[in-house]
Design an enzyme around this catalytic site. Structure first.
Site, PDB file in Angstrom:
ATOM      1  N   SER A   1     -13.651  28.158   3.220  1.00  0.00           N
ATOM      2  CA  SER A   1     -12.586  28.850   3.703  1.00  0.00           C
ATOM      3  C   SER A   1     -12.748  30.224   3.556  1.00  0.00           C
ATOM      4  O   SER A   1     -13.530  30.657   2.579  1.00  0.00           O
ATOM      5  CB  SER A   1     -11.175  28.506   3.085  1.00  0.00           C
ATOM      6  OG  SER A   1     -10.001  29.400   3.268  1.00  0.00           O
TER       7      SER A   1
ATOM      8  N   TYR B   1      -6.104  26.612  -4.093  1.00  0.00           N
ATOM      9  CA  TYR B   1      -6.792  26.218  -3.064  1.00  0.00           C
ATOM     10  C   TYR B   1      -8.150  27.188  -2.644  1.00  0.00           C
ATOM     11  O   TYR B   1      -9.287  26.496  -2.685  1.00  0.00           O
ATOM     12  CB  TYR B   1      -5.922  26.335  -1.584  1.00  0.00           C
ATOM     13  CG  TYR B   1      -6.879  25.966  -0.269  1.00  0.00           C
ATOM     14  CD1 TYR B   1      -6.878  24.977   0.115  1.00  0.00           C
ATOM     15  CD2 TYR B   1      -7.217  27.236   0.447  1.00  0.00           C
ATOM     16  CE1 TYR B   1      -7.687  24.530   1.351  1.00  0.00           C
ATOM     17  CE2 TYR B   1      -8.000  26.832   1.693  1.00  0.00           C
ATOM     18  CZ  TYR B   1      -8.044  25.589   2.076  1.00  0.00           C
ATOM     19  OH  TYR B   1      -8.838  25.281   3.048  1.00  0.00           O
TER      20      TYR B   1
END
Length: 255
Positions: free
Chosen positions: A147, A160
């Site tokens: 990400s 995350y």
């Protein structure tokens, strides 16, 4: 006449969102696709039909990628099916895409949320890849999905993003340790993409959408179509010398 064997990809979380776009992009490139889905069988069957409509074979399997105990049984089922249907039990590309969003301020992140993030995004990827190695052809490819949040920081993504950071380091080790088999390992790190990921957080919240567009050099949020083709490229022969790399696909976020 001997023809080269048909290339086959395994994508986790391939029934919708980015995973589905990757599956479609690979199918357009002439690759057959195995994909896993978590719970929505109807959606998985629709994706399977879309891939088949492109002239490629598609195989869908239910798998919870956070449950490492289920991996042996999954690979037994998969390779038995492949052997029966295609005469060969191995695949060429592994794309670790399955994931869930977690938006929680650092101070309020629970141990349960943390464990779930680690199990899905790190532990699951680590051991699924380990077990996949016996079934991955030499000169194959491993692509891990990270990400943009592993590079830039938005409050609420501490757990995350940090497990995605762990995956980025792991990927370099995979590239190093699997090089003797001709297997490459790379990271694709999407920026913010408008999908149903995280309850449609980027897609449906106008303020989030505007903020991201203004932080992006190309002036908009990403779409699934912006990502799948990059994964397909990394599985092509043209990408054979790309190894141990992090490719951010974000339109130039937070430059």
């Amino acid at each position: 006449m001997h023809t080269e064997h048909k290339k086959l990809a395994l994508i986790t979380g391939g029934s919708r969102g980015l995973g589905k776009n990757m599956a479609i992009s690979l199918a357009k490139q002439g690759v057959d696709v195995i994909f896993t889905y978590h719970s929505n069988q109807t959606e998985a069957e629709a994706t399977q039909k879309e891939i088949e409509a492109l002239g490629q074979k598609a195989y869908a399997y239910q798998l919870d990628t956070s449950n490492t105990k289920s991996f042996d049984e999954f690979f037994t089922r998969l390779t038995t099916d492949l052997q029966a249907k295609t005469g060969q039990a191995k695949f060429d590309y592994l794309i670790n895409n399955a994931g869930t969003a977690l938006y929680a301020p650092f101070e309020q992140t629970t141990e349960e949320q943390f464990d779930q993030a680690v199990n899905i995004h790190y532990k699951g990827v680590f051991f699924l890849t380990q077990k996949a190695l016996a079934h991955l052809n030499d000169n194959g490819r491993i692509i891990n999905i990270s990400s943009g949040l592993a590079r830039f920081s938005f409050p609420g993504s501490a757990a995350y993003a940090s497990v995605k950071g762990a995956i980025e380091v792991l990927t370099r080790y995979l590239a190093k340790e699997l090089g003797s088999r001709g297997i490459t390992a790379n990271i694709v790190a999407p920026g913010a993409i408008a999908t149903d990921f995280g309850g449609g957080h980027v897609r449906d919240d106008e303020q989030v959408n505007k903020n991201i567009a203004s932080a992006t050099a190309l002036g908009r949020v990403g779409q699934p179509d912006d990502i799948g083709g990059v994964v397909a490229f990394l599985c092509s022969d043209d990408a054979r010398w790309v190894n141990g790399q992090r490719i951010e696909v974000s339109g130039g976020m937070m430059l």
